[in-house]
Design a protein around this motif. Structure first.
Motif, mmCIF file in Angstrom:
data_model
loop_
_atom_site.group_PDB
_atom_site.id
_atom_site.type_symbol
_atom_site.label_atom_id
_atom_site.label_comp_id
_atom_site.label_asym_id
_atom_site.label_seq_id
_atom_site.Cartn_x
_atom_site.Cartn_y
_atom_site.Cartn_z
ATOM 1 N N ASN A 134 0.829 -1.207 0.000
ATOM 2 C CA ASN A 134 0.000 0.000 0.000
ATOM 3 C C ASN A 134 0.861 1.254 0.000
ATOM 4 N N LYS A 135 1.957 1.215 0.720
ATOM 5 C CA LYS A 135 2.876 2.352 0.775
ATOM 6 C C LYS A 135 3.469 2.625 -0.613
ATOM 7 N N LYS A 136 3.909 1.563 -1.300
ATOM 8 C CA LYS A 136 4.466 1.720 -2.644
ATOM 9 C C LYS A 136 3.412 2.235 -3.619
ATOM 10 N N LEU A 137 2.179 1.734 -3.506
ATOM 11 C CA LEU A 137 1.089 2.196 -4.361
ATOM 12 C C LEU A 137 0.828 3.678 -4.129
ATOM 13 N N TYR A 138 0.823 4.094 -2.886
ATOM 14 C CA TYR A 138 0.610 5.505 -2.557
ATOM 15 C C TYR A 138 1.718 6.365 -3.157
ATOM 16 N N GLU A 139 2.964 5.903 -3.049
ATOM 17 C CA GLU A 139 4.086 6.651 -3.606
ATOM 18 C C GLU A 139 3.957 6.773 -5.126
ATOM 19 N N ARG A 140 3.515 5.710 -5.809
ATOM 20 C CA ARG A 140 3.320 5.766 -7.258
ATOM 21 C C ARG A 140 2.205 6.744 -7.618
ATOM 22 N N LEU A 141 1.117 6.742 -6.841
ATOM 23 C CA LEU A 141 0.027 7.687 -7.089
ATOM 24 C C LEU A 141 0.493 9.122 -6.876
ATOM 25 N N LEU A 142 1.275 9.335 -5.846
ATOM 26 C CA LEU A 142 1.800 10.661 -5.559
ATOM 27 C C LEU A 142 2.716 11.138 -6.685
ATOM 28 N N LEU A 143 3.564 10.256 -7.196
ATOM 29 C CA LEU A 143 4.449 10.583 -8.310
ATOM 30 C C LEU A 143 3.640 10.927 -9.559
ATOM 31 N N ALA A 144 2.585 10.158 -9.830
ATOM 32 C CA ALA A 144 1.735 10.423 -10.989
ATOM 33 C C ALA A 144 1.066 11.789 -10.861
ATOM 34 N N GLU A 145 0.622 12.153 -9.676
ATOM 35 C CA GLU A 145 0.004 13.464 -9.450
ATOM 36 C C GLU A 145 1.016 14.581 -9.683
ATOM 37 N N ARG A 146 2.234 14.374 -9.200
ATOM 38 C CA ARG A 146 3.283 15.386 -9.404
ATOM 39 C C ARG A 146 3.566 15.568 -10.901
ATOM 40 N N GLU A 147 3.683 14.453 -11.605
ATOM 41 C CA GLU A 147 3.938 14.535 -13.056
ATOM 42 C C GLU A 147 2.783 15.235 -13.763
ATOM 43 N N LYS A 148 1.563 14.961 -13.351
ATOM 44 C CA LYS A 148 0.392 15.606 -13.943
ATOM 45 C C LYS A 148 0.434 17.109 -13.670
ATOM 46 N N ASN A 149 0.770 17.508 -12.446
ATOM 47 C CA ASN A 149 0.852 18.933 -12.116
ATOM 48 C C ASN A 149 1.937 19.635 -12.929
ATOM 49 N N GLU A 150 3.096 18.986 -13.089
ATOM 50 C CA GLU A 150 4.193 19.564 -13.885
ATOM 51 C C GLU A 150 3.772 19.726 -15.340
ATOM 52 N N PHE A 151 3.048 18.740 -15.855
ATOM 53 C CA PHE A 151 2.564 18.792 -17.226
ATOM 54 C C PHE A 151 1.600 19.959 -17.414
ATOM 55 N N LEU A 152 0.673 20.124 -16.442
ATOM 56 C CA LEU A 152 -0.319 21.198 -16.525
ATOM 57 C C LEU A 152 0.326 22.586 -16.382
ATOM 58 N N LYS A 153 1.385 22.690 -15.587
ATOM 59 C CA LYS A 153 2.077 23.958 -15.429
ATOM 60 C C LYS A 153 2.770 24.356 -16.734
ATOM 61 N N GLY A 154 3.254 23.382 -17.462
ATOM 62 C CA GLY A 154 3.950 23.644 -18.719
ATOM 63 C C GLY A 154 3.035 24.143 -19.825
ATOM 64 N N LYS A 155 1.746 23.974 -19.744
ATOM 65 C CA LYS A 155 0.813 24.393 -20.798
ATOM 66 C C LYS A 155 0.541 25.848 -20.742
#
Length: 155
Positions: A134-155
């Motif tokens: 569960n901890k690893k899954l949470y970390e992967r979800l958190l990383l995906a959210e960060r990548e999504k935020n970085e992508f949205l900032k770049g637009k």
């Protein structure tokens, strides 16, 4: 002070909990009503269910369980519904129940009844494995959210 056995919980033929209630007076060994009450509780049968099966009111069952003696025919009917013999009710004792459960658990683990009832892993280890997953899954979800935020900032 005296202690009275109340009930148990089982899982996978293993005893998990025993409830004990503190009382101020020593319980009588000849009180048939108390014995019926304890057996009924152990069998998971409510007073209302027993009353319905006997064709009497729940209050009648309550009075029976407060009585030291009962007529033999009434006792036989109660025994049938509870799935025990009249002798089992008459000879019932809290100590015998605990001894029975301990013996039952030992025989289950030694005979296996054609099943492997012995635990081949530590349940706490399995729980900790799930926590780590569960901890690893949470970390992967958190990383995906960060990548999504970085992508949205770049637009």
């Amino acid at each position: 002070m005296y202690f009275t056995y109340i009930g148990v919980i089982f899982t996978d033929n293993k005893l998990l909990y025993i409830w004990i209630m503190e009382t101020s007076t020593k319980p009588s060994n000849t009180h048939i009503g108390r014995k019926i009450s304890r057996i009924r509780e152990l069998r998971g049968i409510k007073q209302e269910t027993l009353a319905s099966e006997l064709g009497v009111s729940q209050q009648s069952i309550s009075r029976m369980e407060q009585s030291e003696v009962l007529e033999e025919d009434v006792l036989e009917n109660i025994a049938k519904i509870l799935g025990v013999t009249t002798d089992a009710i008459k000879n019932f004792s809290e100590e015998a129940v605990v001894n029975y459960f301990n013996t039952f658990n030992q025989s289950v683990s030694s005979s296996n009844f054609g099943h492997n009832n012995t635990c081949t892993f530590n349940p706490l280890d399995k729980l900790m494995e799930l926590v780590e997953e569960n901890k690893k899954l949470y970390e992967r979800l958190l990383l995906a959210e960060r990548e999504k935020n970085e992508f949205l900032k770049g637009k």
